[in-house]
Design a protein around this motif. Structure first.
Motif, mmCIF file in Angstrom:
data_model
loop_
_atom_site.group_PDB
_atom_site.id
_atom_site.type_symbol
_atom_site.label_atom_id
_atom_site.label_comp_id
_atom_site.label_asym_id
_atom_site.label_seq_id
_atom_site.Cartn_x
_atom_site.Cartn_y
_atom_site.Cartn_z
ATOM 1 N N TYR A 35 0.856 -1.188 0.000
ATOM 2 C CA TYR A 35 0.000 0.000 0.000
ATOM 3 C C TYR A 35 0.887 1.231 0.000
ATOM 4 O O TYR A 35 1.705 1.409 0.899
ATOM 5 N N GLY A 38 -0.387 6.547 1.222
ATOM 6 C CA GLY A 38 -1.626 6.804 1.959
ATOM 7 C C GLY A 38 -1.350 7.547 3.251
ATOM 8 O O GLY A 38 -0.206 7.908 3.549
ATOM 9 N N VAL A 48 -7.602 -0.376 3.869
ATOM 10 C CA VAL A 48 -7.406 0.205 2.537
ATOM 11 C C VAL A 48 -8.665 0.000 1.693
ATOM 12 O O VAL A 48 -9.049 0.861 0.907
ATOM 13 N N TYR A 49 -9.322 -1.132 1.929
ATOM 14 C CA TYR A 49 -10.522 -1.483 1.152
ATOM 15 C C TYR A 49 -11.660 -0.473 1.356
ATOM 16 O O TYR A 49 -12.515 -0.314 0.500
ATOM 17 N N ASP A 51 -11.366 2.475 1.109
ATOM 18 C CA ASP A 51 -11.045 3.522 0.135
ATOM 19 C C ASP A 51 -10.931 4.906 0.782
ATOM 20 O O ASP A 51 -11.029 5.915 0.102
ATOM 21 N N HIS A 55 -4.386 5.146 0.207
ATOM 22 C CA HIS A 55 -3.346 4.286 -0.366
ATOM 23 C C HIS A 55 -3.727 3.812 -1.772
ATOM 24 O O HIS A 55 -4.912 3.681 -2.085
ATOM 25 N N ALA A 56 -2.700 3.535 -2.551
ATOM 26 C CA ALA A 56 -2.904 2.861 -3.842
ATOM 27 C C ALA A 56 -2.336 1.454 -3.714
ATOM 28 O O ALA A 56 -1.230 1.281 -3.175
ATOM 29 N N GLU A 57 -3.060 0.463 -4.185
ATOM 30 C CA GLU A 57 -2.495 -0.893 -4.262
ATOM 31 C C GLU A 57 -1.322 -0.817 -5.241
ATOM 32 O O GLU A 57 -1.490 -0.414 -6.399
ATOM 33 N N ARG A 96 -8.011 3.426 -4.461
ATOM 34 C CA ARG A 96 -6.937 2.442 -4.229
ATOM 35 C C ARG A 96 -6.541 1.722 -5.508
ATOM 36 O O ARG A 96 -5.510 1.062 -5.552
ATOM 37 N N TYR A 97 -7.377 1.829 -6.537
ATOM 38 C CA TYR A 97 -7.056 1.216 -7.831
ATOM 39 C C TYR A 97 -6.597 2.248 -8.862
ATOM 40 O O TYR A 97 -6.582 1.981 -10.056
#
Ligand code: SME
Length: 304
Positions: A35, A38, A48-49, A51, A55-57, A96-97
């Protein structure tokens, strides 16, 4: 000989698929999903899920710079994402995507900026992909590391053909090394694409005066000559761009060399601004080709 491993960070949507992609790149020595950039320290996947953590995956890619350049890694990365999609890759949506390239060495910024400029020129518009220094990176939980090796057939937002094109591209480049004759290079390229991708017809037409003339190919017999602006091949030549035809019956002026051909893609080979040949690929099913085929076949034609 000892070498210094370098690192670059890529956010390209769900990190399961992105990690799997970079594991297939020659010269990459290690990968780790995590991650990046973030607000929260050491976040969990669940946090993180939501959103809301920013963070960005992201996948940390460690590579041997003697075997693969940063420029090449970025080009392969760009070919694996949809750079126009905002906070989305495949079916996954959320910040995050988002897509991004995050660097730790400021001296590399100009190389990256140059690649972003080329991407923008190719797209004809600004990509949604961000270019930023890495501010933070937290490796993801163990269950996310090597996810697609641990879970073969598990969810992957990248289409399977992207992995096949990546292997093909790298193998073909090695194969072509040292052979200067263009007809020989085209023959090998047509054979390798056909063998790996199992297309119905794969071949080249070369510009000779005001016609495209049949070159090396794999598949059933084909027409010898195609005029400028005629059919799909002549259109790709005239417009100097890749043409994807999902249904040949709906393409005015399509030249049916075989009645079995249902969809088609034609990629021009451009040297010093002029089209010198085209790569033509046909399928017996409609809708076989999409933007993944276009990007990867353009990369492959770039090898010629
Ligand atoms: N269908 C092509 C002609 C070439 S064959 O498909 C091999 C076209 O319309 O340009």
């Amino acid at each position: 000989m000892a070498y210094m491993t370098k690192e670059i960070y890529f956010a390209g949507g769900c990190f399961w698929g992105v990690e799997h992609f970079f594991k297939g790149v020659d010269g990459v020595v290690a990968t780790a999903p995590g991650y990046a950039n973030g607000k929260l320290d050491d976040p969990s996947y669940e946090q993180v899920y939501t959103d809301s953590t920013g963070h960005a995956e992201t996948v940390r890619v460690s590579y041997n710079p003697d075997r693969v350049s940063l420029q090449r890694l970025v080009r392969l990365f760009f070919a694996s994402i949809d750079p126009l999609a905002e906070n989305r890759q495949g079916h996954d949506t959320g910040t995050r995507y988002r897509t991004g390239v995050y660097y730790t060495d400021d001296a590399e910024r100009h190389v990256l900026e140059e690649e972003f400029r080329s991407l923008e020129a190719r797209l004809g518009q600004r990509p949604a992909t961000e270019l930023q220094p890495l501010k933070s990176f937290w490796p993801a939980e163990e269950r996310h590391q090597d996810y697609l090796e641990k879970n073969p057939g598990g969810y992957c937002h990248l289409s399977l053909k992207v992995f096949r094109y990546l292997r093909l591209y790298q193998d073909l480049e090695l194969m072509l090394e040292g052979e200067p004759d263009m007809v020989a290079r085209m023959a090998e390229t047509a054979a390798m694409i056909a063998e790996r991708m199992q297309f119905f017809w794969t071949g080249f037409y070369r510009v000779q005066g005001d016609k495209l003339v049949l070159g090396p190919f794999q598949g059933p017999p084909a027409c010898f000559r195609i005029g400028y602006g005629k059919g799909v091949c002549g259109t790709a030549w005239k417009e100097s761009r890749t043409v994807v035809v999902p249904d040949v019956e709906k393409f005015p002026g399509h030249i049916a060399c075989s009645s079995q051909s249902r969809s088609e893609i034609v990629v021009p080979i451009i040297r010093d601004g002029a089209v010198t040949a085209v790569l033509d690929i046909d399928s017996t099913r409609t809708g076989t080709f999409d933007s993944d085929d276009a990007v990867w076949l353009e990369m492959i034609c770039g090898l010629l």
